[in-house]
Design a protein around this motif. Structure first.
Motif, PDB file in Angstrom:
ATOM      1  N   CYS A  53       0.828  -1.214   0.000  1.00 51.66           N
ATOM      2  CA  CYS A  53       0.000   0.000   0.000  1.00 51.66           C
ATOM      3  C   CYS A  53       0.852   1.250   0.000  1.00 51.66           C
ATOM      4  CB  CYS A  53      -0.934  -0.006   1.205  1.00 51.66           C
ATOM      5  SG  CYS A  53      -2.233  -1.256   1.122  1.00 51.66           S
ATOM      6  N   PHE A  54       1.929   1.256   0.809  1.00 43.97           N
ATOM      7  CA  PHE A  54       2.773   2.443   0.878  1.00 43.97           C
ATOM      8  C   PHE A  54       3.611   2.595  -0.394  1.00 43.97           C
ATOM      9  CE2 PHE A  54       2.008   2.101   5.496  1.00 43.97           C
ATOM     10  CZ  PHE A  54       1.555   3.384   5.715  1.00 43.97           C
TER      11      PHE A  54
ATOM     12  N   LYS B  55      -7.209   4.616 -14.974  1.00 47.45           N
ATOM     13  CA  LYS B  55      -8.298   3.886 -15.632  1.00 47.45           C
ATOM     14  C   LYS B  55      -8.436   2.450 -15.111  1.00 47.45           C
ATOM     15  CE  LYS B  55      -9.926   2.449 -20.212  1.00 47.45           C
ATOM     16  NZ  LYS B  55      -9.653   2.473 -21.674  1.00 47.45           N
ATOM     17  N   TYR B  56      -7.294   1.792 -14.925  1.00 52.04           N
ATOM     18  CA  TYR B  56      -7.335   0.379 -14.530  1.00 52.04           C
ATOM     19  C   TYR B  56      -7.055   0.165 -13.036  1.00 52.04           C
ATOM     20  CZ  TYR B  56      -7.317  -0.629 -19.510  1.00 52.04           C
ATOM     21  OH  TYR B  56      -7.651  -0.684 -20.837  1.00 52.04           O
ATOM     22  N   HIS B  57      -7.152   1.211 -12.248  1.00 51.34           N
ATOM     23  CA  HIS B  57      -6.931   1.086 -10.798  1.00 51.34           C
ATOM     24  C   HIS B  57      -5.622   0.324 -10.510  1.00 51.34           C
ATOM     25  CE1 HIS B  57     -10.990   2.606 -10.201  1.00 51.34           C
ATOM     26  NE2 HIS B  57     -11.422   1.708 -11.092  1.00 51.34           N
ATOM     27  N   GLY B  58      -4.553   0.899 -11.025  1.00 51.07           N
ATOM     28  CA  GLY B  58      -3.236   0.257 -10.891  1.00 51.07           C
ATOM     29  C   GLY B  58      -2.829  -0.020  -9.456  1.00 51.07           C
ATOM     30  N   GLN B  59      -3.264   0.870  -8.527  1.00 53.56           N
ATOM     31  CA  GLN B  59      -2.865   0.683  -7.127  1.00 53.56           C
ATOM     32  C   GLN B  59      -3.407  -0.620  -6.555  1.00 53.56           C
ATOM     33  OE1 GLN B  59      -4.859   2.915  -8.357  1.00 53.56           O
ATOM     34  NE2 GLN B  59      -6.507   3.578  -6.962  1.00 53.56           N
ATOM     35  N   TRP B  60      -4.664  -0.914  -6.865  1.00 52.91           N
ATOM     36  CA  TRP B  60      -5.253  -2.146  -6.292  1.00 52.91           C
ATOM     37  C   TRP B  60      -4.690  -3.393  -6.987  1.00 52.91           C
ATOM     38  CZ3 TRP B  60      -7.190  -1.214  -1.891  1.00 52.91           C
ATOM     39  CH2 TRP B  60      -7.819   0.009  -1.632  1.00 52.91           C
ATOM     40  N   LEU B  61      -4.351  -3.222  -8.233  1.00 52.54           N
ATOM     41  CA  LEU B  61      -3.749  -4.340  -8.941  1.00 52.54           C
ATOM     42  C   LEU B  61      -2.403  -4.727  -8.334  1.00 52.54           C
ATOM     43  CD1 LEU B  61      -4.079  -6.232 -11.371  1.00 52.54           C
ATOM     44  CD2 LEU B  61      -2.843  -4.544 -12.748  1.00 52.54           C
ATOM     45  N   VAL B  62      -1.592  -3.723  -8.024  1.00 51.13           N
ATOM     46  CA  VAL B  62      -0.277  -3.971  -7.419  1.00 51.13           C
ATOM     47  C   VAL B  62      -0.437  -4.604  -6.035  1.00 51.13           C
ATOM     48  CG1 VAL B  62       1.811  -2.880  -6.490  1.00 51.13           C
ATOM     49  CG2 VAL B  62       0.898  -2.175  -8.709  1.00 51.13           C
TER      50      VAL B  62
END
Length: 812
Positions: free
Chosen positions: A621-622, A648-655
């Motif tokens: 998350c960090f 667009k693809y919510h990269g943060q949640w994907l990672v």
């Protein structure tokens, strides 16, 4: 032809005169005594009268000779033993095999003829048994002649070799003296009693002495006694060389297993050569010697201990000697029948005979009585008469001898299946300052073994009674062989964690069990102290309370952020991601509780799994949050397409999802192959067992590497944002938290290397808790402070103003 020539020569000096060597009777007992001693090999000659009487005279044997005469005459005077039957004797001075064969042949012949073997019994000799001879060698020479017709041979002295116990070779041999194995057993017990381990064994070089040496070697095989030196003695022995060799090996204990004339030569040489500070152990052949204890200088050679059969006083013997000597039959000794029936004893007084060495007197006495009792039974004697119609053959006497079971002077007379005495004992002697052999102990053989020595009665003439090749090792030291003898060794200290058990194996340092410990030079192990941090430990309580506080704080912050969810400060902190981070921090705190109490497999798994899994999510998350901050202010302007794709693809949640699933998969694989398990730390503290958890580095390395990788990415992205607006310090806060995290684990790793005590688990739990509090306090707490106390900063206008100022600065 030779036999006839010998007898003709012998008859030439036959005169019918009363002799000490002969006594007529209905039945005769043959006697063979070594009244004279021939110590040099004899030539084979047909001389009718070799000069036996010129050889050295043995007073103790002459006393035994007189005791046989007394025994026969005493029996003849009894009314309850062989009534109306007279016993006679035919005695020979058997000092040499080769020179005395005429006398032996005389015993087994009748009218000068020897009955061929296998023919019918006729013209048999009147001899029903023979007592004697002295040495084992002489007995081995003569015994076959008697065994041929099963003529009983009852030995009373000297023929103690163990070979005579073999009944297949010596079927008619019995003895009233104990075999060599018994006296050797007593000698070994004496050595063990005084803890003498380094000894010399000097024996006469004949069958008797060599048998004693072989038995001694066999008996000490499984003991701590070492035979440092052994030597066979004869008339050509160089005693000076022997004593030099003994001194060179520092031997203090000398066992002398020899005939009295050999022992006399040895002791006199020791006195002459000024041999001192020794302990001499005399065999039964010379331990009661009357002359040696009074020889000048005898005390200088050391202390003399000995073993002998108990001296039994025989009533009436002294009167017999006085009466016999008053007749003085020796004056006409030159007129005796055979030359070995000559006694140059005219100068002897009755007192000389009475005071002579009394060794083996009772065995002679009991041997004659055993033959008399056997004959009594053969003749079916009883009610004052015997059956005179019975023809007595030697084998009949032998059969009754084997059954002997009577009491004589309170001594039980009985033979075992080997013809050896069934009962008996030995006296342990000490030659005292008065020149007497004083009884200081005893050894009873049967019916029960009993050994005793009264040490207080022994006056030592030896400065040092210790006889060892090597001194005993100090406590906690193991022996190491030094040479061929077990008694010679070096000492090596047993290191920590080992001990020496002298009773089990003094040559080995045994390792303690894993649950035990020992200091250097120990003889046993002690139980290790088992240590772990219980739940009741004060440090454990503090840490668990802090973990509970952390859960409470995260819950409170989650509520606060939920109330102010749409405010700029919450959205800048991560919005919905804040709740995920706070939830994971709470789940990480579960690990803390499993660092205490006795570790189990489940405890060890839960000690690491929650932290590795959920802290990985926090770091992910960090990483995402740091990347977003940099992206907004820097990358967004330079790479607009990347920024659009990310949003667009919510990269943060994907990672975050990929990081979580990857860590979960790595943990599943690692824990399936080698899960953490309880481990006893025994290396660092020899006296303690630290209960801990064993982590397989191969199984846990991948999850830890992933965690470190996320930490590095997070640090890189957050560092890139160090020049963001002064009042917009998200990246700076994350950087500071990461620095605290890194610093915490560096400190813990350093302590872990230097310290492995039980409190390392407390420090580990503290490091985990510090990792959790670093983000809680330095990232979330400042935002809570702004929400509660600086609400003016939590407005859209304030944030837009900061961003506009930063944009203007960057465009200039």
């Amino acid at each position: 032809m030779i036999l006839s020539s010998i007898f003709r020569g012998a008859r030439s000096i036959w005169l019918t005169i009363t002799s000490e060597f002969q006594l007529e009777g209905d039945y005769l007992i043959g006697g063979l005594f070594d009244i004279h001693h021939v110590d040099t090999p004899c030539s084979y000659t047909l001389s009718p009268c070799p000069s036996v009487h010129s050889k050295p005279f043995i007073l103790s044997s002459y006393r035994r000779f007189q005791l046989m005469r007394f025994s026969v005459e005493e029996i003849n005077n009894l009314t309850n033993l062989l009534p109306n039957v007279s016993l006679g004797y035919e005695i020979f001075d058997h000092c040499s095999d080769t020179q005395n064969f005429p006398g032996i042949l005389k015993l087994i012949s009748s009218n000068g003829m020897i009955q061929p073997w296998g023919e019918s019994h006729k013209d048999l000799s009147k001899i029903i048994a023979v007592v004697g001879t002295y040495t084992s060698t002489n007995t081995l020479t003569l015994a076959p002649l008697l065994m041929m017709n099963l003529i009983p041979m009852v030995n009373f002295y000297g023929a103690a070799s163990s070979v005579f116990s073999r009944k297949q070779n010596f079927p008619s041999f019995l003895r009233t003296v104990h075999p060599n194995k018994d006296i050797i057993e007593v000698i070994v017990r004496i050595l063990q009693h005084f803890n003498w381990r380094w000894v010399a064994f000097l024996n006469i070089n004949d069958d008797y002495g060599n048998d004693g040496r072989e038995l001694f070697i066999k008996m000490i095989k499984d003991t701590e006694i070492c035979l440092a030196y052994t030597k066979g003695l004869n008339h050509e022995t160089d005693y000076s060389l022997i004593f030099k060799q003994i001194e060179a090996q520092r031997i203090r204990i000398l066992i002398v297993f020899a005939a009295e004339w050999t022992a006399e030569a040895l002791i006199e040489s020791a006195i002459e050569l000024n041999i001192t500070d020794k302990v001499w152990i005399a065999g039964d052949a010379w331990s009661l010697n009357k002359r040696l204890p009074k020889v000048k200088g005898i005390k200088n050679i050391g202390t003399v201990l000995g073993v002998s059969q108990p001296v039994v006083k025989i009533p009436g013997f002294n009167d017999f000697i006085y009466a016999s000597k008053s007749k003085n039959p020796c004056e006409n000794s030159e007129q005796q029948m055979f030359c070995n029936q000559v006694c140059n004893c005219s100068s002897l007084t009755a007192k000389d005979v009475i005071l002579a060495d009394p060794s083996f007197n009772f065995p002679v006495y009991s041997a004659v009585y055993a033959v008399a009792h056997a004959l009594h039974n053969v003749l079916q004697c009883g009610s004052g008469r015997c059956n005179g119609n019975i023809t007595v053959f030697p084998y009949m006497v032998l059969a009754e001898l084997k059954k002997s079971n009577f009491t004589l002077l309170n001594q039980s007379i009985e033979f075992d299946e080997n013809g050896d005495p069934k009962h008996g004992s030995y006296s342990i002697l000490f030659w005292n300052h008065s020149g007497d052999a004083e009884v200081v102990g005893f050894y009873n053989f049967r019916p029960a073994l009993h050994f005793f020595i009264n040490n207080s009665k022994i006056q030592w003439y030896t400065k040092d009674k210790v006889s060892v090749c090597s001194q005993e090792c100090p406590t906690g030291h193991a022996k190491k062989y030094d040479g061929i003898h077990e008694c010679c060794f070096k000492c090596e200290i047993c290191p920590n964690g080992t001990y020496v058990n002298s009773s089990a194996d003094p040559y080995k340092c045994f390792k303690c069990k894993e649950t035990e410990w020992s200091e250097e030079a120990s003889t046993s192990c002690s139980l290790r102290v088992v240590e772990y941090i219980p739940f009741t430990d004060s440090g454990a309580i503090v840490i668990m309370v802090l973990a509970c506080v952390l859960v409470g704080l995260t819950a409170a912050m989650s509520v606060l952020f939920a109330i102010n969810y749409n405010t700029p400060i919450v959205r800048s902190a991560g919005g919905p991601m804040c709740f995920l981070i706070l939830g994971c921090l709470s789940l990480c705190s579960i690990s803390v509780f499993f660092y205490f109490d006795k570790p189990t497999t489940s405890f060890c798994i839960l000690r690491f799994l929650p932290f590795l899994l959920f802290y990985n999510v926090c770091l992910a998350c960090f990483v995402v949050r740091s990347f977003q901050i940099v992206c907004i202010f820097k990358i967004g302007a330079k790479f607009p397409k990347l920024h659009i794709w990310w949003r667009k693809y919510h990269g943060q949640w994907l990672v975050i999802t990929v990081a979580f699933l990857t860590q979960a998969l790595l943990l599943l694989i690692g824990y399936s192959c080698a899960p953490p398990k309880p481990y006893n730390e025994t290396v660092w503290y020899p006296d303690k067992i630290i209960l801990s958890c064993d982590i397989n580095l191969t199984a846990t390395s991948s999850p830890v590497v992933l965690l470190l990788s996320l930490c590095c990415f997070c640090f890189i992205f957050s560092y890139m944002g160090k020049d963001l607006p002064k009042n917009y310090n998200e990246a700076k806060a994350i950087t500071f938290c990461l620095l605290l995290l890194i610093f915490t684990w560096i400190i813990f790793a350093t302590v872990r290397v230097l310290y492995r005590g039980k409190y390392i688990e407390t420090l580990n739990a503290l490091a985990v808790l510090s990792s959790l509090y670093s983000f809680l306090l330095w990232y979330f707490f400042p935002k809570c402070y702004i929400i509660i106390f600086q609400s003016y900063k939590n407005t859209q206008q304030y944030f837009q103003g900061i961003i506009q100022d930063y944009t203007k600065t960057m465009s200039q």
